[in-house]
Design a protein around this motif. Structure first.
Motif, PDB file in Angstrom:
ATOM      1  N   PHE A   1       0.874  -1.513   0.109  1.00 17.03           N
ATOM      2  CA  PHE A   1      -0.075  -0.025   0.054  1.00 17.03           C
ATOM      3  C   PHE A   1       0.932   1.439  -0.184  1.00 17.03           C
ATOM      4  O   PHE A   1       0.710   2.304  -0.828  1.00 17.03           O
ATOM      5  CB  PHE A   1      -0.995  -0.084   1.235  1.00 17.03           C
ATOM      6  N   SER A   2       2.031   1.240   0.894  1.00 19.87           N
ATOM      7  CA  SER A   2       2.731   2.423   1.252  1.00 19.87           C
ATOM      8  C   SER A   2       3.516   2.975  -0.275  1.00 19.87           C
ATOM      9  O   SER A   2       3.872   4.133  -0.383  1.00 19.87           O
ATOM     10  CB  SER A   2       3.825   2.226   2.223  1.00 19.87           C
ATOM     11  N   ILE A   3       3.486   2.269  -1.244  1.00 14.59           N
ATOM     12  CA  ILE A   3       4.239   2.714  -2.515  1.00 14.59           C
ATOM     13  C   ILE A   3       3.444   3.334  -3.446  1.00 14.59           C
ATOM     14  O   ILE A   3       3.970   3.906  -4.362  1.00 14.59           O
ATOM     15  CB  ILE A   3       5.190   1.482  -3.002  1.00 14.59           C
ATOM     16  N   TYR A   4       2.196   3.033  -3.206  1.00 16.43           N
ATOM     17  CA  TYR A   4       1.064   3.651  -4.550  1.00 16.43           C
ATOM     18  C   TYR A   4       0.883   4.781  -4.214  1.00 16.43           C
ATOM     19  O   TYR A   4       0.514   5.394  -2.909  1.00 16.43           O
ATOM     20  CB  TYR A   4      -0.027   2.737  -4.206  1.00 16.43           C
ATOM     21  N   THR A   5       0.546   5.771  -5.057  1.00 12.44           N
ATOM     22  CA  THR A   5      -0.033   6.893  -5.101  1.00 12.44           C
ATOM     23  C   THR A   5      -1.817   6.515  -4.863  1.00 12.44           C
ATOM     24  O   THR A   5      -2.160   5.931  -5.766  1.00 12.44           O
ATOM     25  CB  THR A   5      -0.005   7.721  -6.476  1.00 12.44           C
ATOM     26  N   MET A   6      -2.371   7.366  -3.910  1.00 12.55           N
ATOM     27  CA  MET A   6      -3.813   7.129  -3.687  1.00 12.55           C
ATOM     28  C   MET A   6      -4.592   8.412  -4.084  1.00 12.55           C
ATOM     29  O   MET A   6      -3.876   9.610  -3.858  1.00 12.55           O
ATOM     30  CB  MET A   6      -4.011   6.757  -2.157  1.00 12.55           C
ATOM     31  N   GLY A   7      -5.764   8.315  -4.424  1.00 16.44           N
ATOM     32  CA  GLY A   7      -6.505   9.555  -4.878  1.00 16.44           C
ATOM     33  C   GLY A   7      -7.948   9.439  -4.662  1.00 16.44           C
ATOM     34  O   GLY A   7      -8.473   8.487  -4.355  1.00 16.44           O
ATOM     35  N   TRP A   8      -8.479  10.625  -4.508  1.00 18.74           N
ATOM     36  CA  TRP A   8     -10.062  10.807  -4.364  1.00 18.74           C
ATOM     37  C   TRP A   8     -10.527  11.493  -5.779  1.00 18.74           C
ATOM     38  O   TRP A   8      -9.945  12.642  -5.955  1.00 18.74           O
ATOM     39  CB  TRP A   8     -10.558  11.537  -3.083  1.00 18.74           C
ATOM     40  N   TYR A   9     -11.559  10.850  -6.377  1.00 15.44           N
ATOM     41  CA  TYR A   9     -12.003  11.462  -7.523  1.00 15.44           C
ATOM     42  C   TYR A   9     -13.448  11.738  -6.869  1.00 15.44           C
ATOM     43  O   TYR A   9     -13.966  11.247  -6.358  1.00 15.44           O
ATOM     44  CB  TYR A   9     -12.170  10.466  -8.677  1.00 15.44           C
ATOM     45  N   ARG A  10     -14.266  12.595  -7.941  1.00 18.42           N
ATOM     46  CA  ARG A  10     -15.711  12.673  -7.764  1.00 18.42           C
ATOM     47  C   ARG A  10     -16.290  12.868  -8.997  1.00 18.42           C
ATOM     48  O   ARG A  10     -15.712  13.374  -9.807  1.00 18.42           O
ATOM     49  CB  ARG A  10     -15.740  13.973  -6.715  1.00 18.42           C
ATOM     50  N   GLN A  11     -17.602  12.328  -8.976  1.00 16.55           N
ATOM     51  CA  GLN A  11     -18.495  12.216 -10.090  1.00 16.55           C
ATOM     52  C   GLN A  11     -19.921  12.870  -9.594  1.00 16.55           C
ATOM     53  O   GLN A  11     -20.598  12.282  -8.819  1.00 16.55           O
ATOM     54  CB  GLN A  11     -18.742  10.766 -10.651  1.00 16.55           C
ATOM     55  N   ALA A  12     -20.187  14.086 -10.211  1.00 17.59           N
ATOM     56  CA  ALA A  12     -21.321  14.669 -10.171  1.00 17.59           C
ATOM     57  C   ALA A  12     -22.478  14.462 -11.146  1.00 17.59           C
ATOM     58  O   ALA A  12     -21.778  14.050 -12.237  1.00 17.59           O
ATOM     59  CB  ALA A  12     -21.267  16.308  -9.851  1.00 17.59           C
ATOM     60  N   PRO A  13     -23.745  14.311 -10.945  1.00 16.43           N
ATOM     61  CA  PRO A  13     -24.531  14.187 -12.031  1.00 16.43           C
ATOM     62  C   PRO A  13     -24.324  15.047 -13.266  1.00 16.43           C
ATOM     63  O   PRO A  13     -24.327  16.364 -13.044  1.00 16.43           O
ATOM     64  CB  PRO A  13     -25.922  14.348 -11.452  1.00 16.43           C
ATOM     65  N   GLY A  14     -24.205  14.604 -14.547  1.00 17.88           N
ATOM     66  CA  GLY A  14     -24.199  15.328 -15.651  1.00 17.88           C
ATOM     67  C   GLY A  14     -22.735  16.165 -15.776  1.00 17.88           C
ATOM     68  O   GLY A  14     -22.400  16.824 -16.660  1.00 17.88           O
ATOM     69  N   LYS A  15     -21.901  15.716 -14.846  1.00 13.12           N
ATOM     70  CA  LYS A  15     -20.536  16.234 -15.185  1.00 13.12           C
ATOM     71  C   LYS A  15     -19.541  15.322 -14.993  1.00 13.12           C
ATOM     72  O   LYS A  15     -19.693  14.102 -14.908  1.00 13.12           O
ATOM     73  CB  LYS A  15     -20.228  16.977 -13.860  1.00 13.12           C
ATOM     74  N   GLN A  16     -18.346  15.407 -15.757  1.00 17.67           N
ATOM     75  CA  GLN A  16     -17.115  14.842 -15.953  1.00 17.67           C
ATOM     76  C   GLN A  16     -16.505  14.280 -14.593  1.00 17.67           C
ATOM     77  O   GLN A  16     -16.653  15.196 -13.796  1.00 17.67           O
ATOM     78  CB  GLN A  16     -16.053  15.360 -16.921  1.00 17.67           C
ATOM     79  N   ARG A  17     -15.895  12.950 -14.326  1.00 15.06           N
ATOM     80  CA  ARG A  17     -15.420  12.628 -13.353  1.00 15.06           C
ATOM     81  C   ARG A  17     -14.251  13.753 -13.066  1.00 15.06           C
ATOM     82  O   ARG A  17     -13.182  13.926 -14.098  1.00 15.06           O
ATOM     83  CB  ARG A  17     -14.823  10.959 -13.370  1.00 15.06           C
ATOM     84  N   GLU A  18     -13.638  14.056 -11.923  1.00 17.26           N
ATOM     85  CA  GLU A  18     -12.656  14.750 -11.743  1.00 17.26           C
ATOM     86  C   GLU A  18     -11.667  14.375 -10.382  1.00 17.26           C
ATOM     87  O   GLU A  18     -12.394  13.952  -9.570  1.00 17.26           O
ATOM     88  CB  GLU A  18     -12.973  16.475 -11.511  1.00 17.26           C
ATOM     89  N   LEU A  19     -10.513  14.676 -10.586  1.00 16.56           N
ATOM     90  CA  LEU A  19      -9.725  14.552  -9.646  1.00 16.56           C
ATOM     91  C   LEU A  19     -10.001  15.441  -8.613  1.00 16.56           C
ATOM     92  O   LEU A  19      -9.651  16.701  -8.825  1.00 16.56           O
ATOM     93  CB  LEU A  19      -8.296  14.326  -9.918  1.00 16.56           C
TER      94      LEU A  19
END
Length: 112
Positions: A29-47
Protein backbone atom coordinates in the motif's frame (compact mmCIF):
# COMPACT_ATOMS: atom_id res chain seq x y z
CA UNK A 1 -6.61 -7.75 -7.02
CA UNK A 2 -6.82 -4.89 -4.58
CA UNK A 3 -10.16 -3.93 -3.07
CA UNK A 4 -10.91 -0.36 -2.05
CA UNK A 5 -13.77 0.30 0.35
CA UNK A 6 -14.89 3.87 0.94
CA UNK A 7 -16.88 5.11 3.91
CA UNK A 8 -17.84 8.33 5.62
CA UNK A 9 -20.16 9.89 3.08
CA UNK A 10 -23.55 11.32 3.93
CA UNK A 11 -25.74 14.38 4.04
CA UNK A 12 -24.26 17.57 5.49
CA UNK A 13 -25.32 21.21 5.57
CA UNK A 14 -23.34 23.86 3.70
CA UNK A 15 -20.34 24.89 5.75
CA UNK A 16 -20.15 21.51 7.44
CA UNK A 17 -17.44 18.86 7.42
CA UNK A 18 -17.05 15.20 6.58
CA UNK A 19 -14.14 12.80 6.63
CA UNK A 20 -14.00 10.08 4.04
CA UNK A 21 -11.97 6.92 4.53
CA UNK A 22 -10.76 4.36 2.02
CA UNK A 23 -9.43 1.04 3.23
CA UNK A 24 -7.30 -0.93 0.79
CA UNK A 25 -6.62 -4.64 0.75
CA UNK A 26 -3.45 -6.16 -0.62
CA UNK A 27 0.23 -5.54 -0.19
CA UNK A 28 2.62 -2.65 -0.81
CA UNK A 29 0.00 0.00 0.00
CA UNK A 30 2.71 2.45 1.03
CA UNK A 31 4.27 2.66 -2.43
CA UNK A 32 1.12 3.57 -4.30
CA UNK A 33 -0.25 6.98 -5.11
CA UNK A 34 -3.76 7.16 -3.67
CA UNK A 35 -6.41 9.48 -4.97
CA UNK A 36 -9.94 10.74 -4.53
CA UNK A 37 -12.08 11.50 -7.56
CA UNK A 38 -15.65 12.71 -7.66
CA UNK A 39 -18.49 12.25 -10.09
CA UNK A 40 -21.44 14.62 -10.02
CA UNK A 41 -24.59 14.08 -12.12
CA UNK A 42 -24.12 15.43 -15.61
CA UNK A 43 -20.47 16.30 -15.03
CA UNK A 44 -17.18 14.68 -15.89
CA UNK A 45 -15.31 12.75 -13.27
CA UNK A 46 -12.63 14.94 -11.74
CA UNK A 47 -9.60 14.44 -9.57
CA UNK A 48 -10.13 15.99 -6.15
CA UNK A 49 -6.83 15.16 -4.48
CA UNK A 50 -3.99 12.68 -4.55
CA UNK A 51 -1.11 11.70 -2.30
CA UNK A 52 2.04 9.85 -3.29
CA UNK A 53 3.77 7.17 -1.27
CA UNK A 54 6.17 9.87 -0.10
CA UNK A 55 3.36 12.13 1.05
CA UNK A 56 3.34 14.68 -1.75
CA UNK A 57 -0.14 16.00 -2.40
CA UNK A 58 -2.03 17.76 -5.14
CA UNK A 59 -5.51 19.28 -5.04
CA UNK A 60 -8.09 20.49 -7.46
CA UNK A 61 -8.29 24.28 -7.45
CA UNK A 62 -11.92 24.10 -6.35
CA UNK A 63 -11.08 22.32 -3.09
CA UNK A 64 -7.67 23.72 -2.21
CA UNK A 65 -7.65 25.13 1.29
CA UNK A 66 -10.83 23.27 2.24
CA UNK A 67 -9.95 19.60 1.72
CA UNK A 68 -6.99 17.65 3.08
CA UNK A 69 -5.84 14.24 1.89
CA UNK A 70 -3.77 12.05 4.19
CA UNK A 71 -2.77 8.42 4.55
CA UNK A 72 -1.99 5.93 7.28
CA UNK A 73 0.22 3.26 5.78
CA UNK A 74 0.02 1.10 8.91
CA UNK A 75 -3.73 0.86 8.38
CA UNK A 76 -3.70 0.74 4.56
CA UNK A 77 -6.08 3.67 4.63
CA UNK A 78 -6.34 7.03 2.91
CA UNK A 79 -8.53 9.86 4.18
CA UNK A 80 -10.14 12.96 2.77
CA UNK A 81 -11.02 15.62 5.31
CA UNK A 82 -13.56 17.96 3.79
CA UNK A 83 -14.31 21.28 5.48
CA UNK A 84 -16.44 24.28 4.52
CA UNK A 85 -18.49 22.08 2.25
CA UNK A 86 -20.52 23.69 -0.52
CA UNK A 87 -23.53 22.40 -2.48
CA UNK A 88 -21.29 22.09 -5.53
CA UNK A 89 -19.22 19.49 -3.65
CA UNK A 90 -22.18 17.11 -3.94
CA UNK A 91 -20.99 14.01 -5.79
CA UNK A 92 -20.01 10.38 -5.49
CA UNK A 93 -16.47 10.30 -4.15
CA UNK A 94 -14.32 7.47 -5.42
CA UNK A 95 -11.02 6.20 -4.05
CA UNK A 96 -8.24 5.09 -6.36
CA UNK A 97 -4.95 3.27 -6.00
CA UNK A 98 -2.45 3.85 -8.75
CA UNK A 99 -4.07 4.04 -12.14
CA UNK A 100 -5.95 0.78 -12.26
CA UNK A 101 -7.85 0.27 -9.04
CA UNK A 102 -11.10 2.07 -8.22
CA UNK A 103 -13.54 1.78 -5.35
CA UNK A 104 -17.32 1.79 -5.62
CA UNK A 105 -17.67 5.28 -4.23
CA UNK A 106 -19.50 6.98 -1.38
CA UNK A 107 -22.19 9.62 -1.81
CA UNK A 108 -21.64 13.09 -0.38
CA UNK A 109 -24.61 15.44 -0.43
CA UNK A 110 -24.30 19.04 0.71
CA UNK A 111 -27.69 20.60 1.18
CA UNK A 112 -29.72 22.59 3.64
Amino acid sequence: QVQLVESGGGLVQPGGSLRLSCAASGSFFSIYTMGWYRQAPGKQRELVASITGGGNTIYAVSVKGRFTISRDNAKNTVYLQMNSLKPEDTAVYICTQGTKSWGQGTQVTVSS
